[in-house]
Scaffold this motif. Structure first.
Motif, PDB file in Angstrom:
ATOM      1  N   ASP A 184       9.710   1.600  -6.119  1.00  0.00           N
ATOM      2  CA  ASP A 184       9.660   0.502  -5.088  1.00  0.00           C
ATOM      3  C   ASP A 184       9.821  -0.822  -5.902  1.00  0.00           C
ATOM      4  O   ASP A 184      10.162  -1.911  -5.538  1.00  0.00           O
ATOM      5  CB  ASP A 184       8.645   0.393  -3.898  1.00  0.00           C
ATOM      6  CG  ASP A 184       8.779   1.650  -3.140  1.00  0.00           C
ATOM      7  OD1 ASP A 184       9.764   1.721  -2.435  1.00  0.00           O
ATOM      8  OD2 ASP A 184       7.758   2.330  -3.094  1.00  0.00           O
ATOM      9  N   ALA A 185       8.918  -0.807  -7.263  1.00  0.00           N
ATOM     10  CA  ALA A 185       8.656  -2.094  -7.819  1.00  0.00           C
ATOM     11  C   ALA A 185       8.361  -1.867  -9.263  1.00  0.00           C
ATOM     12  O   ALA A 185       7.866  -0.562  -9.536  1.00  0.00           O
ATOM     13  CB  ALA A 185       7.657  -2.883  -7.164  1.00  0.00           C
ATOM     14  N   TYR A 186       8.526  -2.811 -10.159  1.00  0.00           N
ATOM     15  CA  TYR A 186       7.964  -2.515 -11.358  1.00  0.00           C
ATOM     16  C   TYR A 186       7.379  -3.762 -12.225  1.00  0.00           C
ATOM     17  O   TYR A 186       7.819  -4.836 -11.778  1.00  0.00           O
ATOM     18  CB  TYR A 186       9.366  -2.225 -12.437  1.00  0.00           C
ATOM     19  CG  TYR A 186       9.192  -2.313 -13.712  1.00  0.00           C
ATOM     20  CD1 TYR A 186       8.688  -1.405 -14.723  1.00  0.00           C
ATOM     21  CD2 TYR A 186       9.963  -3.664 -14.528  1.00  0.00           C
ATOM     22  CE1 TYR A 186       8.566  -1.492 -15.998  1.00  0.00           C
ATOM     23  CE2 TYR A 186       9.699  -3.700 -15.762  1.00  0.00           C
ATOM     24  CZ  TYR A 186       9.063  -2.628 -16.578  1.00  0.00           C
ATOM     25  OH  TYR A 186       8.951  -2.966 -18.022  1.00  0.00           O
TER      26      TYR A 186
ATOM     27  N   PRO B 162      -5.498   1.453  -6.682  1.00  0.00           N
ATOM     28  CA  PRO B 162      -6.095   1.922  -5.298  1.00  0.00           C
ATOM     29  C   PRO B 162      -5.287   1.356  -4.272  1.00  0.00           C
ATOM     30  O   PRO B 162      -5.548   1.509  -2.943  1.00  0.00           O
ATOM     31  CB  PRO B 162      -7.632   1.518  -5.152  1.00  0.00           C
ATOM     32  CG  PRO B 162      -7.753   1.491  -6.714  1.00  0.00           C
ATOM     33  CD  PRO B 162      -6.586   1.001  -7.321  1.00  0.00           C
ATOM     34  N   GLN B 163      -4.658   0.236  -4.463  1.00  0.00           N
ATOM     35  CA  GLN B 163      -3.901  -0.684  -3.696  1.00  0.00           C
ATOM     36  C   GLN B 163      -2.323  -0.320  -3.296  1.00  0.00           C
ATOM     37  O   GLN B 163      -1.833  -1.151  -2.771  1.00  0.00           O
ATOM     38  CB  GLN B 163      -4.143  -2.123  -3.923  1.00  0.00           C
ATOM     39  CG  GLN B 163      -5.538  -2.418  -3.754  1.00  0.00           C
ATOM     40  CD  GLN B 163      -5.829  -3.825  -4.376  1.00  0.00           C
ATOM     41  OE1 GLN B 163      -5.129  -4.506  -4.882  1.00  0.00           O
ATOM     42  NE2 GLN B 163      -7.212  -4.239  -3.891  1.00  0.00           N
ATOM     43  N   VAL B 164      -1.819   0.564  -4.094  1.00  0.00           N
ATOM     44  CA  VAL B 164      -0.378   0.802  -4.066  1.00  0.00           C
ATOM     45  C   VAL B 164      -0.529   2.476  -3.682  1.00  0.00           C
ATOM     46  O   VAL B 164      -1.505   3.162  -3.846  1.00  0.00           O
ATOM     47  CB  VAL B 164       0.310   0.542  -5.348  1.00  0.00           C
ATOM     48  CG1 VAL B 164       0.330  -0.810  -5.480  1.00  0.00           C
ATOM     49  CG2 VAL B 164      -0.064   1.442  -6.447  1.00  0.00           C
ATOM     50  N   ARG B 165       0.685   2.952  -3.456  1.00  0.00           N
ATOM     51  CA  ARG B 165       1.017   4.309  -3.116  1.00  0.00           C
ATOM     52  C   ARG B 165       0.585   5.116  -4.299  1.00  0.00           C
ATOM     53  O   ARG B 165      -0.076   6.238  -4.219  1.00  0.00           O
ATOM     54  CB  ARG B 165       2.579   4.752  -2.873  1.00  0.00           C
ATOM     55  CG  ARG B 165       2.583   6.191  -2.728  1.00  0.00           C
ATOM     56  CD  ARG B 165       4.374   6.424  -2.293  1.00  0.00           C
ATOM     57  NE  ARG B 165       4.683   6.111  -1.035  1.00  0.00           N
ATOM     58  CZ  ARG B 165       4.540   6.397   0.243  1.00  0.00           C
ATOM     59  NH1 ARG B 165       3.809   7.820   0.198  1.00  0.00           N
ATOM     60  NH2 ARG B 165       5.095   6.016   1.066  1.00  0.00           N
TER      61      ARG B 165
ATOM     62  N   GLY C  29       0.788  -1.219   0.009  1.00  0.00           N
ATOM     63  CA  GLY C  29      -0.037   0.043  -0.097  1.00  0.00           C
ATOM     64  C   GLY C  29       0.526   1.198  -0.048  1.00  0.00           C
ATOM     65  O   GLY C  29       0.477   2.332  -0.284  1.00  0.00           O
ATOM     66  N   GLN C  30       2.022   0.964   0.369  1.00  0.00           N
ATOM     67  CA  GLN C  30       3.063   2.222   0.366  1.00  0.00           C
ATOM     68  C   GLN C  30       3.964   2.412  -0.845  1.00  0.00           C
ATOM     69  O   GLN C  30       5.008   3.059  -0.814  1.00  0.00           O
ATOM     70  CB  GLN C  30       3.795   2.338   1.646  1.00  0.00           C
ATOM     71  CG  GLN C  30       2.812   2.587   2.922  1.00  0.00           C
ATOM     72  CD  GLN C  30       2.085   3.814   2.847  1.00  0.00           C
ATOM     73  OE1 GLN C  30       2.788   4.746   2.567  1.00  0.00           O
ATOM     74  NE2 GLN C  30       1.035   4.037   3.096  1.00  0.00           N
ATOM     75  N   ALA C  31       3.816   1.304  -1.692  1.00  0.00           N
ATOM     76  CA  ALA C  31       4.691   1.240  -2.781  1.00  0.00           C
ATOM     77  C   ALA C  31       4.561   1.886  -4.004  1.00  0.00           C
ATOM     78  O   ALA C  31       3.581   2.044  -4.507  1.00  0.00           O
ATOM     79  CB  ALA C  31       4.836  -0.378  -3.075  1.00  0.00           C
ATOM     80  N   LEU C  32       5.653   2.652  -4.418  1.00  0.00           N
ATOM     81  CA  LEU C  32       5.509   3.540  -5.818  1.00  0.00           C
ATOM     82  C   LEU C  32       5.774   2.485  -6.888  1.00  0.00           C
ATOM     83  O   LEU C  32       6.891   1.959  -6.715  1.00  0.00           O
ATOM     84  CB  LEU C  32       6.351   4.744  -5.670  1.00  0.00           C
ATOM     85  CG  LEU C  32       6.437   5.551  -6.863  1.00  0.00           C
ATOM     86  CD1 LEU C  32       5.088   6.252  -6.949  1.00  0.00           C
ATOM     87  CD2 LEU C  32       7.491   6.497  -6.780  1.00  0.00           C
ATOM     88  N   VAL C  33       5.055   2.234  -7.667  1.00  0.00           N
ATOM     89  CA  VAL C  33       5.293   1.123  -8.731  1.00  0.00           C
ATOM     90  C   VAL C  33       5.282   1.590 -10.072  1.00  0.00           C
ATOM     91  O   VAL C  33       4.338   2.291 -10.454  1.00  0.00           O
ATOM     92  CB  VAL C  33       4.037   0.268  -8.687  1.00  0.00           C
ATOM     93  CG1 VAL C  33       4.212  -1.086  -9.659  1.00  0.00           C
ATOM     94  CG2 VAL C  33       4.085  -0.596  -7.170  1.00  0.00           C
TER      95      VAL C  33
END
Length: 275
Positions: free
Chosen positions: A212-214, A188-191, A161-165
């Motif tokens: 944070d992820a890709y 809605p489920q990530v930053r 929920g705090q991840a910038l993807v």
């Protein structure tokens, strides 16, 4: 790799020299104005004269330094001229001459030269160089990833929920529609979401923790080879869905703590589906 063959470090030195010259060419040609614009898979999938010129330059440089090697490039395919299996221990180079061609076309500073060396199907060295800014990411298998000489560590975020993807989209309109539907349910489920338009750079940004992820569907070998190694060497888990290797169906690059929850959500949303 056989003991008589080149080391990953030696291959990286070759990759660096070739990629830096190629990046200079791409940047110079951009300053002169983009020309020779055509399309490939769709009307929005552009290729420029610079894409072709840079790839020809890379292939010529590699042949001059290591004439026994083969090259797989985005624009001209396999320079080996044969579909026969490579000899054990032989080196194949994988090049994307300009990753982020649409950015290049519009003058956005997110386009890169991606060059990787593969031995027996395993990428052992790679460099991604942002031709617009000069930023450079490198890795050799087992020896870590670096940006401009500084060792990289991926994000330590543990909460999806705090991840910038970061992600990207294909050129086919049907694929875009499916990817947009997946994104609409994921966001809605990530930053938040970032879309920079160059897969190799996305992987490098994940490697250094700038995102944070890709994830993305539709990556070819030249999109993934160098950036995927850099991401993995920075501590990211780089894989596909349900134990599959990363590839055209889906690539997920995430820190170990984020990989499973992101993977589970992408699987639920059928991120590997659609056209």
């Amino acid at each position: 790799m056989r003991g008589t063959g080149p080391t990953p470090g030696e291959l990286l030195e070759v990759a660096l020299a070739v990629a830096r010259d190629a990046a200079n060419t791409a940047r110079s040609m951009r300053a002169e104005g983009v020309s020779g614009i055509t399309t490939k898979s769709t009307r929005t999938d552009v290729v420029t004269a610079a894409d072709r010129a840079v790839e020809r330059q890379v292939v010529a440089a590699l042949r001059a330094i290591r004439p026994q090697d083969t090259v797989l490039g985005e624009e001209y395919g396999d320079s080996g001229g044969s579909n026969r299996p490579a000899a054990p221990g032989s080196v194949r180079w994988i090049v994307d001459p300009i990753d982020g061609t649409v950015n290049y076309l519009y003058g956005l500073p997110q386009y890169a030269i991606s060059l990787a060396a593969e031995i027996d199907g395993v990428v052992v060295a790679g460099v991604v160089r942002n031709a617009a800014t000069g930023a450079e990411w490198t890795a050799t298998r087992g020896d870590g990833a670096f940006r401009d000489g500084q060792r990289l560590r991926c994000s330590t975020e543990t909460d999806l929920g705090q991840a910038l993807v970061a992600t990207g989209f294909g050129y086919d309109s049907g694929r875009r529609a499916h990817q947009a539907a997946v994104l609409a349910q994921l966001i809605p489920q990530v930053r938040d979401i970032r879309r920079f338009g160059a897969a190799a750079l996305d992987l490098c940004l994940a490697a250094e923790g700038a995102v944070d992820a890709y994830y993305e569907k539709g990556l070819a070998a030249w999109d993934l080879a160098a950036g995927g190694l850099i991401a993995a060497e920075a501590g990211l888990r780089v894989a596909g869905l349900a134990g599959a290797p990363p590839g055209p169906e889906l690539v997920i690059a995430a820190p170990p703590a984020l990989f499973e929850p992101l993977h589970a959500r992408l699987a639920e949303l059928d991120a590997a589906g659609g056209p």
